[in-house]
Structures are given as C-alpha cells and as structure tokens.
Scaffold this motif. Structure first.
Motif, PDB file in Angstrom:
ATOM      1  N   ALA A   1       8.111   2.425   1.217  1.00  0.00           N
ATOM      2  CA  ALA A   1       8.620   3.006   2.457  1.00  0.00           C
ATOM      3  C   ALA A   1      10.137   3.047   2.362  1.00  0.00           C
ATOM      4  CB  ALA A   1       8.182   2.197   3.669  1.00  0.00           C
ATOM      5  N   PRO A   2      10.770   4.082   2.891  1.00  0.00           N
ATOM      6  CA  PRO A   2      12.221   4.199   2.792  1.00  0.00           C
ATOM      7  C   PRO A   2      12.944   3.358   3.837  1.00  0.00           C
ATOM      8  CG  PRO A   2      11.327   6.103   3.926  1.00  0.00           C
ATOM      9  CD  PRO A   2      10.147   5.268   3.498  1.00  0.00           C
ATOM     10  N   PRO A   3      14.253   3.153   3.658  1.00  0.00           N
ATOM     11  CA  PRO A   3      15.027   2.436   4.676  1.00  0.00           C
ATOM     12  C   PRO A   3      14.866   3.116   6.038  1.00  0.00           C
ATOM     13  CG  PRO A   3      16.343   2.817   2.708  1.00  0.00           C
ATOM     14  CD  PRO A   3      15.087   3.608   2.524  1.00  0.00           C
ATOM     15  N   GLY A   4      14.743   2.310   7.059  1.00  0.00           N
ATOM     16  CA  GLY A   4      14.602   2.853   8.405  1.00  0.00           C
ATOM     17  C   GLY A   4      13.190   3.246   8.784  1.00  0.00           C
ATOM     18  N   SER A   5      12.251   3.153   7.862  1.00  0.00           N
ATOM     19  CA  SER A   5      10.871   3.519   8.178  1.00  0.00           C
ATOM     20  C   SER A   5      10.283   2.559   9.206  1.00  0.00           C
ATOM     21  CB  SER A   5      10.025   3.479   6.904  1.00  0.00           C
ATOM     22  OG  SER A   5       8.640   3.574   7.226  1.00  0.00           O
ATOM     23  N   PRO A   6       9.525   3.088  10.169  1.00  0.00           N
ATOM     24  CA  PRO A   6       8.839   2.198  11.115  1.00  0.00           C
ATOM     25  C   PRO A   6       7.903   1.219  10.417  1.00  0.00           C
ATOM     26  CG  PRO A   6       8.766   4.476  11.880  1.00  0.00           C
ATOM     27  CD  PRO A   6       9.311   4.508  10.484  1.00  0.00           C
ATOM     28  N   LEU A   7       7.443   1.574   9.209  1.00  0.00           N
ATOM     29  CA  LEU A   7       6.537   0.704   8.481  1.00  0.00           C
ATOM     30  C   LEU A   7       7.225  -0.565   7.988  1.00  0.00           C
ATOM     31  CD1 LEU A   7       4.675   3.458   6.454  1.00  0.00           C
ATOM     32  CD2 LEU A   7       3.822   2.219   8.446  1.00  0.00           C
ATOM     33  N   LEU A   8       8.557  -0.534   7.938  1.00  0.00           N
ATOM     34  CA  LEU A   8       9.311  -1.716   7.516  1.00  0.00           C
ATOM     35  C   LEU A   8       9.898  -2.481   8.693  1.00  0.00           C
ATOM     36  CD1 LEU A   8      11.208  -0.458   4.337  1.00  0.00           C
ATOM     37  CD2 LEU A   8       8.968  -1.559   4.513  1.00  0.00           C
ATOM     38  N   ARG A   9       9.592  -2.058   9.912  1.00  0.00           N
ATOM     39  CA  ARG A   9      10.166  -2.713  11.084  1.00  0.00           C
ATOM     40  C   ARG A   9       9.865  -4.209  11.142  1.00  0.00           C
ATOM     41  NH1 ARG A   9      11.573   0.092  15.765  1.00  0.00           N
ATOM     42  NH2 ARG A   9      11.894  -1.994  16.645  1.00  0.00           N
TER      43      ARG A   9
ATOM     44  N   GLU B   1       0.830  -1.204   0.000  1.00  0.00           N
ATOM     45  CA  GLU B   1       0.000   0.000   0.000  1.00  0.00           C
ATOM     46  C   GLU B   1       0.866   1.257   0.000  1.00  0.00           C
ATOM     47  OE1 GLU B   1      -2.586   2.603  -0.239  1.00  0.00           O
ATOM     48  OE2 GLU B   1      -3.600   0.684   0.160  1.00  0.00           O
ATOM     49  N   TYR B   2       0.443   2.269  -0.755  1.00  0.00           N
ATOM     50  CA  TYR B   2       1.252   3.486  -0.907  1.00  0.00           C
ATOM     51  C   TYR B   2       0.612   4.735  -0.310  1.00  0.00           C
ATOM     52  CZ  TYR B   2      -2.056   3.867  -4.753  1.00  0.00           C
ATOM     53  OH  TYR B   2      -3.213   3.879  -5.487  1.00  0.00           O
ATOM     54  N   ASP B   3      -0.680   4.708  -0.009  1.00  0.00           N
ATOM     55  CA  ASP B   3      -1.360   5.897   0.489  1.00  0.00           C
ATOM     56  C   ASP B   3      -1.017   6.094   1.967  1.00  0.00           C
ATOM     57  OD1 ASP B   3      -3.219   7.823   1.402  1.00  0.00           O
ATOM     58  OD2 ASP B   3      -4.658   7.220  -0.137  1.00  0.00           O
ATOM     59  N   PRO B   4      -0.443   7.254   2.349  1.00  0.00           N
ATOM     60  CA  PRO B   4      -0.094   7.458   3.751  1.00  0.00           C
ATOM     61  C   PRO B   4      -1.300   7.447   4.681  1.00  0.00           C
ATOM     62  CG  PRO B   4       0.198   9.486   2.487  1.00  0.00           C
ATOM     63  CD  PRO B   4      -0.033   8.383   1.503  1.00  0.00           C
ATOM     64  N   ALA B   5      -2.489   7.663   4.124  1.00  0.00           N
ATOM     65  CA  ALA B   5      -3.689   7.575   4.952  1.00  0.00           C
ATOM     66  C   ALA B   5      -3.976   6.138   5.368  1.00  0.00           C
ATOM     67  CB  ALA B   5      -4.889   8.141   4.196  1.00  0.00           C
TER      68      ALA B   5
ATOM     69  N   ALA C   1       5.564  10.329  -6.471  1.00  0.00           N
ATOM     70  CA  ALA C   1       5.354   9.770  -5.135  1.00  0.00           C
ATOM     71  C   ALA C   1       4.994  10.880  -4.156  1.00  0.00           C
ATOM     72  CB  ALA C   1       6.607   9.045  -4.662  1.00  0.00           C
ATOM     73  N   GLY C   2       4.306  10.510  -3.100  1.00  0.00           N
ATOM     74  CA  GLY C   2       3.904  11.497  -2.106  1.00  0.00           C
ATOM     75  C   GLY C   2       5.102  12.110  -1.399  1.00  0.00           C
ATOM     76  N   PRO C   3       4.876  13.190  -0.656  1.00  0.00           N
ATOM     77  CA  PRO C   3       5.975  13.918   0.003  1.00  0.00           C
ATOM     78  C   PRO C   3       6.853  13.043   0.882  1.00  0.00           C
ATOM     79  CG  PRO C   3       3.924  15.154   0.158  1.00  0.00           C
ATOM     80  CD  PRO C   3       3.565  13.817  -0.414  1.00  0.00           C
ATOM     81  N   GLU C   4       6.274  11.996   1.477  1.00  0.00           N
ATOM     82  CA  GLU C   4       7.064  11.138   2.368  1.00  0.00           C
ATOM     83  C   GLU C   4       8.000  10.202   1.607  1.00  0.00           C
ATOM     84  OE1 GLU C   4       3.854   7.497   2.883  1.00  0.00           O
ATOM     85  OE2 GLU C   4       4.851   8.319   4.632  1.00  0.00           O
ATOM     86  N   LEU C   5       7.774  10.064   0.281  1.00  0.00           N
ATOM     87  CA  LEU C   5       8.536   9.078  -0.486  1.00  0.00           C
ATOM     88  C   LEU C   5       9.460   9.673  -1.536  1.00  0.00           C
ATOM     89  CD1 LEU C   5       5.775   6.359  -1.087  1.00  0.00           C
ATOM     90  CD2 LEU C   5       7.434   6.524   0.779  1.00  0.00           C
TER      91      LEU C   5
END
Length: 258
Positions: free
Chosen positions: A175-183, A136-140, A206-210
């Motif tokens: 999600a980028p390296p180190g993202s909590p979403l990849l923990r 999933e790519y939507d930050p919401a 990509a959205g601002p976070e990516l």
C-alpha cells in the motif's frame, strides 16, 4: 546518541530465470549498504535451509526465517522444480537475534496462514524490537490487508516492547503512503521515509493501484516517551548490474537516530 541503519527488501523469491545470479546481487547490494538490520520478504525456504541463512553465512550476519508468506503458490506461476520451496520472511542483523516470535496474520480469503514476526535483536545499548511482515496484495482482499496492518500496529505498540530503543515495523505492506489501508500503522507510528516523496519501490507487475508507488515501508515508535527518535535520511537501492536487477522491488534504507 545512537543510530540504526534499517533496511527492508522484497527479494522476489526464486521468480525469474536468473534467481541464483539475483541472489548474488542481493548479497552484493547488502555489502555496499552495510545495514545494521534488514527485514526480508519473499525469501525462499526448503525446510533444510533458506535464503536468509545463506545470506547470513555469506555476509557474516545473524539471520532467522519464518513462513509461509505471500504470494501463495496458486497465484503465481512457478518452476515445477520449486513446487515444495516455501515463500517466507526473515531478518538479518549485525547483532544476535535473541527473540523470534512467529504470529499468524488474519487471512480470511487464503487457504494458508501467512505470518508476521516479532524479533528482538541484542543491540549493544538495549534490546531492539523489529516487526517484519509482507501484507496481502490482492485489492479484492483489502479487508485482510487492513486487518493485517492492524495486527502489526498492535504488535508494535505492545507495552512489553517498551524500552530505550525504538520499536520498528518493516516490510512490503503493498500500500502506498497515505493509503487508508495503512491507517492503523500511520495513526500510531511514524513513517521513517524522509526522502524523495516520488520514489517508488513497486514492481512493474503490481496492480494498477500500486504501480509507481512506494509500497515497502519502515515505521517506528519511541520505546519510551523520553527517548525521542528521528528519521534523518532515507533512500532506495537495488540498481541493475549488467542488465540483471536483484529484485523486482527496490529496497528501502532509513537511518534512525535515538
């Protein structure tokens, strides 16, 4: 000592006006890199055929496809002629694909069930297991992305996949390296990236976070405690040719030694 050249690439489906030319450049890039195994995301499927089968035939590789995957039809404008063309994921391999398990991913916010795949490749040394997905790519909907990463970690650590070769997870994880979403993945597996830490793969849209981040990843774990695995090199590919880029993502290539 064995070696695996692993690649993951988001192929950008049929988006853009020159997707046929892009397909040819994707094939050209794969020929130049000569990967052993390629995880693919945003590949097209029509029911009768699919992009993975087309690439496999052109390159003399084995291929398999599954869908649906991201992005859903409601999120991105598409050519009306492609209304019934599915977005999916796939695998290309130098060796025969002897196992192909399609697993629905958690997606509470979507009206369809995106899938991941657990593939088994008949590597000459032993079965090689590869988990492929696009998250999933939507930050919401970060709750879905986190749950999906947890599913991939669970699939990759299944004791049924233990063996002499590494277990690999590859895909567009958004999600980028180190993202909590990849923990869930980074706590249990090793990131195969050993290249420039500033290298990026995310598209400009990509959205601002990516934007400006590496969001395409290869993770691995040893298949057995006494069979260490080392990532020795990694880089990205996907340069434009005569003004046409193969995809809006750059591909990640990693070499694993075991």
């Amino acid at each position: 000592m064995g070696e695996l050249r692993m690649m993951t690439w988001n192929a950008w489906w049929r988006f853009g006006p020159v997707w046929v030319a892009r397909h040819e450049l994707i094939a050209q890039t794969l020929r130049s890199v000569e990967p052993d195994v390629v995880a693919l995301q945003e590949v097209w499927g029509t029911g009768a055929t699919d992009q993975v089968a087309a690439l496999a035939a052109e390159l003399g590789l084995h291929g398999a496809y599954a869908g649906p995957s991201y992005p859903p039809a409601t999120d991105v404008p598409r050519d009306p002629r492609d209304a019934r063309v599915e977005v999916g994921i796939g695998l290309l391999s130098r060796w025969e694909i002897v196992g192909w398990r399609v697993v629905p991913m958690p997606a509470r916010h979507r009206l369809f069930d995106p899938v991941a795949v657990v593939a088994t490749v008949a590597h000459p040394d032993a079965p090689l297991h590869v988990v492929v997905a696009c998250l999933e790519y939507d930050p919401a909907y970060n709750d879905d992305r986190l749950a999906q990463a947890g599913l991939l970690a669970s699939l990759a650590t299944d004791p049924a996949l233990d063996g002499p070769l590494p277990v690999v997870v590859a895909g567009d994880l958004n999600a980028p390296p180190g993202s909590p979403l990849l923990r869930p993945l980074s706590d249990l597996l090793t990131d195969a990236w050993v290249g420039d830490p500033t290298e990026t793969t995310a598209p400009a849209e990509a959205g601002p976070e990516l934007v400006g981040e590496r969001i395409d990843h290869v993770f691995f774990r040893p298949g057995m405690f006494n069979r260490p695995v080392t990532a020795t090199e990694s880089w990205t590919v996907g340069d434009a040719v005569e003004g046409i880029t193969p995809s809006d993502h750059r591909a990640v290539v990693c070499t694993l030694e075991f």
